[in-house]
Design an enzyme around this catalytic site. Structure first.
Site, PDB file in Angstrom:
ATOM      1  N   HIS B 196       0.704  -1.073   0.131  1.00 18.18           N
ATOM      2  CA  HIS B 196       0.026  -0.421  -0.299  1.00 18.18           C
ATOM      3  C   HIS B 196       0.413   1.331  -0.102  1.00 18.18           C
ATOM      4  O   HIS B 196       1.690   1.609   0.739  1.00 18.18           O
ATOM      5  CB  HIS B 196      -0.990   0.005   1.417  1.00 18.18           C
ATOM      6  CG  HIS B 196      -1.844   0.843   1.464  1.00 18.18           C
ATOM      7  ND1 HIS B 196      -2.999   0.939   0.532  1.00 18.18           N
ATOM      8  CD2 HIS B 196      -2.030   2.133   1.854  1.00 18.18           C
ATOM      9  CE1 HIS B 196      -3.778   2.402   0.267  1.00 18.18           C
ATOM     10  NE2 HIS B 196      -2.578   2.691   1.978  1.00 18.18           N
ATOM     11  N   GLY B 205      -6.999   3.691   2.034  1.00 21.82           N
ATOM     12  CA  GLY B 205      -7.831   3.306   0.692  1.00 21.82           C
ATOM     13  C   GLY B 205      -6.936   3.904  -0.731  1.00 21.82           C
ATOM     14  O   GLY B 205      -5.784   3.884  -0.526  1.00 21.82           O
ATOM     15  N   LEU B 231      -9.669  -3.612   4.373  1.00 22.33           N
ATOM     16  CA  LEU B 231      -9.355  -3.417   3.272  1.00 22.33           C
ATOM     17  C   LEU B 231      -8.209  -2.664   4.149  1.00 22.33           C
ATOM     18  O   LEU B 231      -8.180  -1.618   5.409  1.00 22.33           O
ATOM     19  CB  LEU B 231      -9.813  -2.155   2.812  1.00 22.33           C
ATOM     20  CG  LEU B 231      -8.627  -1.213   1.646  1.00 22.33           C
ATOM     21  CD1 LEU B 231      -8.894  -2.562   0.793  1.00 22.33           C
ATOM     22  CD2 LEU B 231      -9.213   0.023   1.304  1.00 22.33           C
ATOM     23  N   ASP B 232      -6.278  -2.611   3.713  1.00 20.48           N
ATOM     24  CA  ASP B 232      -5.142  -2.129   4.364  1.00 20.48           C
ATOM     25  C   ASP B 232      -5.387  -2.331   5.670  1.00 20.48           C
ATOM     26  O   ASP B 232      -3.940  -1.545   6.170  1.00 20.48           O
ATOM     27  CB  ASP B 232      -5.064  -0.546   4.133  1.00 20.48           C
ATOM     28  CG  ASP B 232      -5.701  -0.200   2.272  1.00 20.48           C
ATOM     29  OD1 ASP B 232      -5.022  -1.488   1.760  1.00 20.48           O
ATOM     30  OD2 ASP B 232      -6.136   0.690   2.046  1.00 20.48           O
ATOM     31  N   ALA B 233      -5.895  -3.055   6.038  1.00 22.90           N
ATOM     32  CA  ALA B 233      -6.192  -3.389   7.823  1.00 22.90           C
ATOM     33  C   ALA B 233      -5.074  -4.877   8.527  1.00 22.90           C
ATOM     34  O   ALA B 233      -5.024  -5.213   9.243  1.00 22.90           O
ATOM     35  CB  ALA B 233      -7.430  -3.291   8.200  1.00 22.90           C
TER      36      ALA B 233
END
Lengths: 288, 288, 288, 288
Positions: B196, B205, B231-233
């Protein structure tokens, strides 16, 4: 002896010839330019400039300079500007709670002559750090805030009165663990500097090292910013980070973070004292 | 010739004597320990260990080792473990969209012998990077996803089938600009690695560099993590940062960020291939 | 209350079973292991270990432990070891000259409880920093060294006498601008910590920031190391760096470097106080 | 379409009014300034400037600009200047030996459109990397140098002839493991860019990672610089570093260093291509 200088910070829509005009204004009036740095925001098409010149032979009297700049350039170029004089040292109030590392770092630099600033007072919501103030011979004022914040308003009024009496020009929150009210923020717009113990915008709010531990990040940070009405969301002046590992606990993060916090805060404070920071929108231009 | 080794990754509640027991088990059975690293989570009181030993004279047959560990230790110590063999190279699928920097970085390392991995296929939602796959003689599969995602499910099913045919053991999302569905994530738990382009948890995001520009940060970052349903976690494997200034625009941030992204992703992928990553809760232990 | 612990630092030729033996020795005698970290030098085939355990129920009396380790393991494994006790706080002398930043940083940490150490005295070749010692209520001794060094020997003898009287166990040179003689170094082997204001081995000797400016480097550093007979060549404990630009002058490098120096020195001092440093050949193992 | 611009890099003794004069020259002749950055060396009292303007409506014909600047300003201000045009892409020869990481990094960026440059040829003293050149469809020339260097002179003459035929304007040594002779250096003053795999001036010469291991440093680096007659001593363009530990061996340092080398070299090459580097004495000014 240190030279008596004028420092002009300005920003305006980017147009051809502004550097030329401003440097011409100074040199035509026999000001010797000691420093010039400029920058253009390519997105907003905005021009930023910091220029400093020797006042010794400058033809325009010190108290008239702002007026001249306003009349001759600011209106024409839709310019916002700040004019400062090296002879007028800023007056810094330091707000602290219980942790001493940022306070010591600021005072040690000040004592060593690194910060060209007056420190008329240290303010706290606790007695804990009075001994540090006493080590450095500085007045220390305690304003106790009730747990239920019932006296918050009157405390802040007393603080504001004190700051006024001491001629304070800007405030440094050196790990001051209290929310500043909107009234005080409004009284010192872009003149309250906070240190937040995370790499903002990550981990806003309370206990950021614990948040960092829970999230499992591999790097932690610290952020110094101007205080605005929205919590931890003001213009960032300086940030720095340090690598951590899975062996770190919230406790070791706190220890490692303290080194970041004090260095980052002191760098931001020095940039502010040296008039090298220009806040625009929610960003800062830091002149070199 | 490279030695044939066994690699054991385990974690369990921290108790006295686990290192002693595990090393005794290996050495008693004539395994020569080549690597040992351990770590204790002082908050969760959990013990983590990675041990690697030469299989050459090991008395227990390779296919029986897991059973023995399970019987003798895992139950007793409430231990979770993974047993890997150096002889079984992981098989990595790389998913890409239109940007080539991460893909080139992975393939250049692989070609130079830095990554001990098979690359059976490259998968994309666009034709753009077919030429890179061809430069390296690797199969390139395009699965076009409709704008309205109407074929998302059948595309993912086809992808899963392909991955199975190719014996893929883990997936790298090398700037793959598509959300992965929960089904695929469930099929590869902690075996899908994403990059990311921000210093997570900041700027989750879309368009993180634009978010970074708007927020006025002084440092940007990149984060490689295992993909989880949120998401992205997922658990962070590696992060790195670079200092920026007020002169940067979203465009220059994108350029500077690309260097971070490829290095951070490649480091994470190498750690995964070398079996040096252990995910626990939402964190990772990275063995040295 | 803080636990009473024993800390064992050792190194020996790498052989199978040492961790097992040492942990067995401790646990068999009812010592609860609180910390264990080990490392293998793959080039020298040497094993390094730090283990710390609770003495509360330990069966071997404190004053006999070293003897037992020596008899049972050190000879057999050709092991070198140091045994320390948390109850015995190190006693640190700080040597300074005229710059206050490292001194303040050490004292501020000490005052905040971050350094588990006694500070019996501060020693200097100048009067300049007496006020800092007085702020913290610490004895300050000045030993003036003649320009021609004619009294160097007798000064060092007086200093050594003072250190002995104060029971000093290690020395920190906090920007002390004097060469330490070989006699004093021999009296405190790997127990004198210096901070050198460059990224060693670059810019050994005098005025490293000026050397850095002349060479046109883009990054400057600071290095903390144990003092050995050869100037600036002892085992490095900690280093850190900061990015600079062509706009920096030797003067701004000095200012930026001060931040590095104090943080790097304080980190090294803390690692030493916590008995986490093991010097071997000209390198250090820093346990996590 | 990309704008056709002129880029002027200059330096001269610092005097009042130079920015004003130069910007006036450009704007008076209807050049639209797109970029301006300047810097003053406070020690040498020297002024440095980079200015770029749109040639579209510029009144002075392109081929006359240099003459005008020379006549009107260079003599008067004792100015040295370089005038470049965006329309004239630099032509870069890449020299390599056996390691591919820097070469791949440069070619991947070039292919992605990040480097505004022609690559007429790749030159090597070994066949090893021909396959990389072929992957990218670039000519690859091998010049074998005898172990006793008996053909060194004739090889360099052949290389110089080749470079001339290909119209090469600057050379990048992408881990080229051969000394460049003084003749070739003289033919490309400040136009040969090398990557040295250490944090210069530490560890000049051969096997810097082994030197770093022996010295026990805690941080390693890489340095990109212009090649001058003295080995590894030319003006530094870019440096970067990475933290290491006592667990690293020379082999892992080599691996970690490769990431630094390619990023540092590519950043330096990009700055050179973008005409943002000005070498003065043994330093570089890097415009932002």
């Amino acid at each position: 002896m240190k030279k008596s200088t004028a420092i002009l910070l300005l920003h305006c829509p980017d147009r051809v010839g502004i550097i030329m005009e401003m440097t011409k204004f100074i040199t035509d009036n026999q000001g010797n330019i000691l420093y010039l740095d400029q920058s253009v925001d390519q997105i907003d098409h905005r021009f930023f400039m910091r220029v400093e010149w020797d006042l010794e032979n400058f033809l325009i009297p010190k108290e008239k300079i702002a007026e001249y700049i306003d009349t001759l350039y600011a209106r024409r170029y839709e310019m916002k500007f700040m004019l400062k004089f090296s002879a007028e040292r800023p007056r810094m109030a330091i707000f602290v709670s219980k942790m001493s590392h940022c306070l010591y770092d600021l005072l040690a630099r000040w004592k060593a002559g690194e910060l060209d600033v007056e420190i008329p007072c240290i303010v706290s919501n606790h007695e804990d750090l009075r001994y540090v103030a006493e080590q450095f011979g500085l007045p220390y004022y305690v304003f106790s805030i009730n747990k239920d914040w019932s006296n918050k308003r009157e405390v802040e009024e007393a603080e504001m009165k004190l700051l006024k009496e001491h001629g304070v020009t800007f405030i440094v929150l050196a790990r001051y663990m209290q929310i500043i009210s909107d009234d005080m923020i409004a009284a010192y717009p872009n003149h309250i500097i906070n240190i937040h113990h995370s790499f903002l915008p990550a981990f806003v709010g309370a206990k950021p090292y614990h948040q960092a531990y829970e999230r499992g990040v591999k790097i932690i940070g610290a952020t110094s910013h101007y205080v605005t009405a929205e919590l931890d969301a003001g213009p960032i002046i300086e940030q720095d980070v340090i690598r951590i590992t899975h062996k770190d606990t919230p406790e070791t993060l706190v220890l490692k973070g303290k080194d970041l916090e004090k260095i980052v805060l002191s760098r931001a404070v020095k940039a502010h004292i040296d008039r090298k920071v220009l806040a625009y929108k929610n960003r800062t231009i830091i002149f070199s």
